[in-house]
Design a protein around this motif. Structure first.
Motif, PDB file in Angstrom:
ATOM      1  N   SER A 188       0.997  -1.023  -0.115  1.00 28.23           N
ATOM      2  CA  SER A 188       0.281   0.239  -0.400  1.00 28.23           C
ATOM      3  C   SER A 188       0.367   1.573  -0.080  1.00 28.23           C
ATOM      4  CB  SER A 188      -1.059  -0.073   1.248  1.00 28.23           C
ATOM      5  OG  SER A 188      -1.894  -0.822   1.197  1.00 28.23           O
ATOM      6  N   ALA A 189      -0.100   2.414  -0.551  1.00 32.95           N
ATOM      7  CA  ALA A 189       0.927   3.402  -0.485  1.00 32.95           C
ATOM      8  C   ALA A 189       1.372   4.085   1.039  1.00 32.95           C
ATOM      9  CB  ALA A 189       0.377   5.037  -1.086  1.00 32.95           C
ATOM     10  N   SER A 190       0.723   3.860   2.298  1.00 26.27           N
ATOM     11  CA  SER A 190       0.818   3.875   3.214  1.00 26.27           C
ATOM     12  C   SER A 190       1.039   3.383   4.143  1.00 26.27           C
ATOM     13  CB  SER A 190       0.095   5.618   3.034  1.00 26.27           C
ATOM     14  OG  SER A 190      -0.731   4.839   3.589  1.00 26.27           O
ATOM     15  N   ARG A 191       2.239   3.551   5.581  1.00 30.84           N
ATOM     16  CA  ARG A 191       1.809   1.913   6.163  1.00 30.84           C
ATOM     17  C   ARG A 191      -0.167   1.913   6.958  1.00 30.84           C
ATOM     18  NH1 ARG A 191       5.147   3.824   9.751  1.00 30.84           N
ATOM     19  NH2 ARG A 191       6.767   2.616   9.225  1.00 30.84           N
ATOM     20  N   ALA A 192      -0.180   2.682   6.925  1.00 27.59           N
ATOM     21  CA  ALA A 192      -1.431   3.258   7.428  1.00 27.59           C
ATOM     22  C   ALA A 192      -2.964   1.632   6.223  1.00 27.59           C
ATOM     23  CB  ALA A 192      -2.483   3.981   7.866  1.00 27.59           C
ATOM     24  N   GLN A 193      -2.579   2.535   4.971  1.00 29.91           N
ATOM     25  CA  GLN A 193      -3.311   1.581   4.124  1.00 29.91           C
ATOM     26  C   GLN A 193      -3.257   0.057   4.561  1.00 29.91           C
ATOM     27  OE1 GLN A 193      -2.294   4.551   1.110  1.00 29.91           O
ATOM     28  NE2 GLN A 193      -3.863   3.400   0.490  1.00 29.91           N
ATOM     29  N   ALA A 194      -1.476  -0.418   4.392  1.00 33.64           N
ATOM     30  CA  ALA A 194      -1.195  -1.260   4.517  1.00 33.64           C
ATOM     31  C   ALA A 194      -2.009  -2.613   5.933  1.00 33.64           C
ATOM     32  CB  ALA A 194       0.753  -1.618   4.512  1.00 33.64           C
ATOM     33  N   GLU A 195      -1.964  -1.230   6.968  1.00 33.15           N
ATOM     34  CA  GLU A 195      -2.559  -2.118   8.202  1.00 33.15           C
ATOM     35  C   GLU A 195      -3.946  -2.335   8.183  1.00 33.15           C
ATOM     36  OE1 GLU A 195      -1.571   0.914  10.893  1.00 33.15           O
ATOM     37  OE2 GLU A 195       0.780   0.658  11.510  1.00 33.15           O
ATOM     38  N   VAL A 196      -4.773  -1.764   7.436  1.00 32.20           N
ATOM     39  CA  VAL A 196      -6.337  -2.297   6.952  1.00 32.20           C
ATOM     40  C   VAL A 196      -6.687  -3.321   6.420  1.00 32.20           C
ATOM     41  CG1 VAL A 196      -8.372  -1.039   5.832  1.00 32.20           C
ATOM     42  CG2 VAL A 196      -6.931  -0.104   6.031  1.00 32.20           C
ATOM     43  N   PRO A 383       5.156  14.545  -5.727  1.00 34.86           N
ATOM     44  CA  PRO A 383       6.092  14.390  -4.861  1.00 34.86           C
ATOM     45  C   PRO A 383       5.566  14.320  -3.191  1.00 34.86           C
ATOM     46  CG  PRO A 383       6.475  15.031  -7.138  1.00 34.86           C
ATOM     47  CD  PRO A 383       5.658  14.799  -7.330  1.00 34.86           C
ATOM     48  N   CYS A 384       4.405  15.096  -3.951  1.00 32.76           N
ATOM     49  CA  CYS A 384       4.057  15.253  -2.174  1.00 32.76           C
ATOM     50  C   CYS A 384       2.602  14.180  -1.623  1.00 32.76           C
ATOM     51  CB  CYS A 384       2.766  16.250  -2.563  1.00 32.76           C
ATOM     52  SG  CYS A 384       3.156  18.231  -3.636  1.00 32.76           S
ATOM     53  N   LEU A 385       2.964  13.167  -1.911  1.00 36.38           N
ATOM     54  CA  LEU A 385       2.045  11.924  -1.622  1.00 36.38           C
ATOM     55  C   LEU A 385       3.017  11.738  -0.415  1.00 36.38           C
ATOM     56  CD1 LEU A 385       0.429   9.983  -4.858  1.00 36.38           C
ATOM     57  CD2 LEU A 385      -0.003  11.797  -3.332  1.00 36.38           C
ATOM     58  N   ALA A 386       2.919  10.768   0.723  1.00 35.80           N
ATOM     59  CA  ALA A 386       3.820  11.352   2.015  1.00 35.80           C
ATOM     60  C   ALA A 386       3.176   9.705   2.672  1.00 35.80           C
ATOM     61  CB  ALA A 386       4.199  12.009   2.880  1.00 35.80           C
ATOM     62  N   ASP A 387       4.064   9.329   4.026  1.00 35.24           N
ATOM     63  CA  ASP A 387       3.179   8.240   4.637  1.00 35.24           C
ATOM     64  C   ASP A 387       3.078   8.805   6.418  1.00 35.24           C
ATOM     65  OD1 ASP A 387       2.682   6.176   6.552  1.00 35.24           O
ATOM     66  OD2 ASP A 387       3.821   4.753   5.360  1.00 35.24           O
ATOM     67  N   ILE A 388       2.455   9.290   6.325  1.00 38.80           N
ATOM     68  CA  ILE A 388       1.886   9.994   7.547  1.00 38.80           C
ATOM     69  C   ILE A 388       2.761   9.921   8.953  1.00 38.80           C
ATOM     70  CG2 ILE A 388      -0.609   9.808   8.036  1.00 38.80           C
ATOM     71  CD1 ILE A 388      -1.561  12.907   8.741  1.00 38.80           C
ATOM     72  N   GLY A 389       2.166   8.305   8.493  1.00 36.63           N
ATOM     73  CA  GLY A 389       2.902   7.902  10.096  1.00 36.63           C
ATOM     74  C   GLY A 389       4.033   8.309  10.055  1.00 36.63           C
ATOM     75  N   ASP A 390       5.101   8.339   8.917  1.00 37.20           N
ATOM     76  CA  ASP A 390       6.467   8.410   9.618  1.00 37.20           C
ATOM     77  C   ASP A 390       6.863  10.094  10.088  1.00 37.20           C
ATOM     78  OD1 ASP A 390       7.214   6.334   8.092  1.00 37.20           O
ATOM     79  OD2 ASP A 390       7.397   6.880   6.024  1.00 37.20           O
ATOM     80  N   TRP A 391       5.283  10.837  10.760  1.00 34.46           N
ATOM     81  CA  TRP A 391       5.454  12.474  10.633  1.00 34.46           C
ATOM     82  C   TRP A 391       6.263  11.539  12.550  1.00 34.46           C
ATOM     83  CZ3 TRP A 391       1.387  14.662   7.722  1.00 34.46           C
ATOM     84  CH2 TRP A 391       2.011  14.832   6.226  1.00 34.46           C
ATOM     85  N   ARG A 392       7.109  11.740  13.122  1.00 29.82           N
ATOM     86  CA  ARG A 392       7.279  11.767  14.526  1.00 29.82           C
ATOM     87  C   ARG A 392       6.743  12.273  15.130  1.00 29.82           C
ATOM     88  NH1 ARG A 392      12.597   9.813  12.252  1.00 29.82           N
ATOM     89  NH2 ARG A 392      12.910  11.983  12.930  1.00 29.82           N
ATOM     90  N   ASP A 393       6.818  13.584  15.309  1.00 31.05           N
ATOM     91  CA  ASP A 393       6.183  14.773  15.573  1.00 31.05           C
ATOM     92  C   ASP A 393       4.316  14.632  15.568  1.00 31.05           C
ATOM     93  OD1 ASP A 393       5.920  15.593  13.313  1.00 31.05           O
ATOM     94  OD2 ASP A 393       6.675  18.194  13.646  1.00 31.05           O
ATOM     95  N   PHE A 394       3.952  14.586  14.936  1.00 27.77           N
ATOM     96  CA  PHE A 394       2.052  14.499  14.332  1.00 27.77           C
ATOM     97  C   PHE A 394       2.170  13.030  15.187  1.00 27.77           C
ATOM     98  CE2 PHE A 394      -1.556  13.200  11.578  1.00 27.77           C
ATOM     99  CZ  PHE A 394      -2.176  14.804  12.503  1.00 27.77           C
ATOM    100  N   TRP A 517       0.958  15.230   1.785  1.00 26.49           N
ATOM    101  CA  TRP A 517       0.223  15.293   2.644  1.00 26.49           C
ATOM    102  C   TRP A 517       0.012  13.710   2.407  1.00 26.49           C
ATOM    103  CZ3 TRP A 517      -0.331  18.535  -1.819  1.00 26.49           C
ATOM    104  CH2 TRP A 517      -0.944  18.075  -3.003  1.00 26.49           C
ATOM    105  N   ASP A 518      -1.171  12.958   3.302  1.00 32.06           N
ATOM    106  CA  ASP A 518      -1.165  11.063   3.363  1.00 32.06           C
ATOM    107  C   ASP A 518      -1.203  10.864   2.073  1.00 32.06           C
ATOM    108  OD1 ASP A 518      -1.723   8.438   3.778  1.00 32.06           O
ATOM    109  OD2 ASP A 518      -1.241   9.358   5.544  1.00 32.06           O
ATOM    110  N   SER A 519      -0.377   9.825   1.522  1.00 33.73           N
ATOM    111  CA  SER A 519      -1.302   9.442  -0.378  1.00 33.73           C
ATOM    112  C   SER A 519      -2.734   8.464   0.419  1.00 33.73           C
ATOM    113  CB  SER A 519       0.075   8.783  -0.262  1.00 33.73           C
ATOM    114  OG  SER A 519       0.425   7.121   0.549  1.00 33.73           O
ATOM    115  N   ALA A 520      -3.423   8.039   0.746  1.00 32.92           N
ATOM    116  CA  ALA A 520      -4.795   8.345   1.139  1.00 32.92           C
ATOM    117  C   ALA A 520      -5.633   8.284   0.626  1.00 32.92           C
ATOM    118  CB  ALA A 520      -5.080   7.861   2.754  1.00 32.92           C
ATOM    119  N   TRP A 521      -5.240   9.933   0.701  1.00 30.79           N
ATOM    120  CA  TRP A 521      -6.254  11.268   0.425  1.00 30.79           C
ATOM    121  C   TRP A 521      -6.058  11.556  -1.436  1.00 30.79           C
ATOM    122  CZ3 TRP A 521      -4.449  14.758   5.189  1.00 30.79           C
ATOM    123  CH2 TRP A 521      -5.022  14.030   6.143  1.00 30.79           C
ATOM    124  N   SER A 522      -6.602  10.164  -1.955  1.00 24.90           N
ATOM    125  CA  SER A 522      -6.277  10.701  -3.020  1.00 24.90           C
ATOM    126  C   SER A 522      -7.317  11.818  -3.494  1.00 24.90           C
ATOM    127  CB  SER A 522      -6.665   9.645  -4.357  1.00 24.90           C
ATOM    128  OG  SER A 522      -7.969   9.139  -3.602  1.00 24.90           O
TER     129      SER A 522
END
Length: 589
Positions: A188-196, A383-394, A517-522
């Motif tokens: 999946s594009a992000s860890r959160a999506q993979a955990e689904v 390039p704006c797509l990210a994995d929000i789970g990697d943001w340690r301060d959030f 932004w989180d890649s899940a927000w297509s």
């Protein structure tokens, strides 16, 4: 009547059923004294065995149920007895399970020491028939139809949003792992999506087999065919080359660096016994994966050899599913197909009212966006797509997810058919730094008062330093309400000049890769791609996403622009201190 043998037999039967003396006398039209005399004379008390609590309850319940007319008290008693009977059955079942467990424990003690108790993830000795029955009953027809093509080496599926494909493939992969012993890989594009995927699988195991799976990034299962591994990967963990198994690539039309990732993913399923499954909602025709879907990659081989290029199925044919010339099974499943296949989770008329035609086509009719004339093309947005789970301060699950660090809010109101949107944006920590979208809230059909209250809740959750609100339509009502608890809210009046400033600022930020932004927000990328340049009736240039009183688009994109503009077009000439938030070493991962 008192010596009538028939009456005596009827009274006896009713007494055994635990009917009261008064009921018996009333029903047979005799005196209570007569009933008492018969009880003593014929020894009916011996016939009324006490029995177990369950037997006594059943007898009394039967007596009440066969009775003709019933009083309110008797109806209440029936309800009470039914509940008592259910509880007694559960207690008996619990006692039986305890006894079975005790016997099993005794048997275990008698076995040789080398025989150990099954672990939580041990599925040896599984009943295949019961597993398949549970699998089939948990899916709609249009989902389970795909199981008939599970042996295809490659499956490529274009789907409507929210029709349960992640759920279906979680179930399919679990069944395949348990019955064949083959590893399953979820990408999946992000860890959160993979955990689904992982959460669905754990849910199926609990529902179907009454077992609790153990494991997080990797789950190991013991089956009759040996040890099986389930891997849950995000695209930023795809450097691992050692995995092998069937892979499922979720929302592949929305990942960045698709060609690079696909090479790694395909290598995991190199052996002929493994399968590759791609499934996604469509993005833009400019996405690198479009050539894989359309078959252009395969056709190019023939063009280079000056050979006749094979013809691929039409879109209409793909609605039924087709094995294509490259050997891949392709299928298009729209929302209408899903509803025809048994899905009853949608209100089609409501969705058609909520979404403008182009957006509805992309989300639910599997139509690709042509971004060739868009101001924001997919290549610049990826390039704006990210994995929000990697943001340690959030920490999204905390009451104060971003602690006391400042955020900016942007609000875009709803028009006649589109939704309203609020975004929470972390501004750059340093001049010219990166924006991050921490939260995105979309609302359909909610009152302006409700939307203002949602903004209020965000001011209590975050340290809000700026709120930009478009005053168009219901936006004015929201703005006035927000001003009561946040007087510094900034009104945004849409004019030719202000829209130009919004777009130019967004182009600068996105073009320089200064926002994530989180890649899940297509829908965010899709919204930006819908914005294009046009001219007014007087020939002046403006920017629209087909917004009008009748329709509206790109609510997430406009809401984001309402925050970015707070930095200003000439931000580099401002004092840097305005944009220094936090310590120098504090960076997003």
């Amino acid at each position: 009547m008192a010596n009538d043998k028939t009456s005596i037999e009827q009274a006896r039967a009713l007494y055994i059923q635990r009917r009261t003396v008064t009921d018996i006398a009333r029903e047979l039209d005799i005196t209570r004294a007569t009933v008492y005399r018969w009880i003593d004379q014929f020894g009916w008390d011996r016939l009324r065995t006490e029995g177990s609590p369950r037997e006594v309850t059943e007898q009394r319940l039967t007596a009440l149920l066969v009775k003709g007319s019933k009083t309110a008290e008797e109806l209440a008693e029936i309800e009470l007895l039914t509940g008592v009977l259910e509880r007694l059955e559960k207690l008996e079942q619990r006692e039986q399970n305890r006894q079975v467990a005790a016997v099993a424990k005794d048997e275990t003690k008698k076995r040789p020491r080398k025989t150990q108790r099954k672990s939580a993830n041990d599925f040896t000795g599984l009943d295949e028939g019961l597993l398949m029955e549970a699998f089939r009953n948990s899916q709609f027809d249009y989902q389970f139809d795909l199981y008939g093509f599970r042996d295809s080496r490659v499956r490529n599926l274009l789907k409507s949003r929210q029709i349960g494909f992640t759920r279906y493939f979680s179930a399919e992969a679990l069944v395949d792992a348990l019955l064949t012993g083959q590893n399953q890989i979820f990408i999946s594009a992000s860890r959160a999506q993979a955990e689904v995927f992982r959460d669905y699988i754990k849910g199926f195991v609990l529902d179907w087999l009454d077992k609790e799976l153990k494991g997080r990034d990797k789950i190991e299962l013991m089956t009759d065919n040996g040890l099986v591994c389930l891997y849950f990967l995000s695209t930023n963990s795809m450097t691992a080359q050692s995995y092998n198994g069937n892979f499922y690539f979720d929302e592949y039309f929305w990942v960045r660096d698709f060609d690079k990732l696909n090479k790694v993913a395909a290598a995991m399923a190199s052996q002929k016994r493994f399968r590759k499954t791609y499934f996604s909602t469509p993005s833009a025709m400019s996405h690198p994966a479009y050539d894989l879907w359309s078959g252009e990659r395969y056709k190019e081989r023939f063009r280079k050899r000056n050979q006749e290029v094979p013809e691929f199925p039409t879109e209409k044919q793909l609605r039924n599913g087709e094995i294509c010339p490259d050997g891949a099974f392709r299928k298009i499943i729209t929302l209408h197909d899903a509803m025809a296949g048994g899905c009853d989770l949608f209100d089609l008329e409501e969705l058609e009212l909520e979404y403008p035609d182009e957006e509805f086509d992309q989300l639910f009719r599997c139509q690709f966006i042509d971004d060739s004339n868009s101001l924001f093309q997919l290549a610049t947005l990826q390039p704006c797509l990210a994995d929000i789970g990697d943001w340690r301060d959030f920490s999204p699950d905390n009451g104060r997810p971003y602690l006391s660090k400042p955020v900016w809010l942007g609000y875009d109101p709803s028009r006649t058919r589109d939704g309203a949107c609020i975004v929470v944006v972390a501004p750059p920590k340093r001049l010219g730094g990166q924006f991050r979208i921490l939260e995105r809230i979309r609302m359909h059909g909610q009152s302006w008062f409700y939307q203002a209250e949602k903004i209020r809740s965000l001011t209590e959750k975050y340290t809000v330093d700026y709120i930009g609100i478009d005053l168009t339509g219901p936006g004015s009502g929201v703005f006035e309400q927000v001003q009561q608890f946040y007087p510094r809210a900034t009104p945004i009046h849409y004019t030719l000049e202000s829209k130009t400033r919004l777009v130019l600022k967004a182009q600068e930020v996105i073009g320089q890769g200064r926002i994530l932004w989180d890649s899940a927000w297509s829908d965010i990328a899709a919204g930006f791609m819908q914005i294009h340049r046009t001219t007014t009736n007087s020939g002046q240039i403006t920017y629209v996403a087909d917004r009008s009183q009748r329709t509206g688009h790109a609510d997430s994109a406009w809401a984001i622009m309402h925050t970015l503009i707070n930095e200003g077009l000439n931000y580099r000439n401002l004092r840097p201190s305005r944009y220094v938030f936090g310590d120098d070493h504090e960076q997003a991962a």
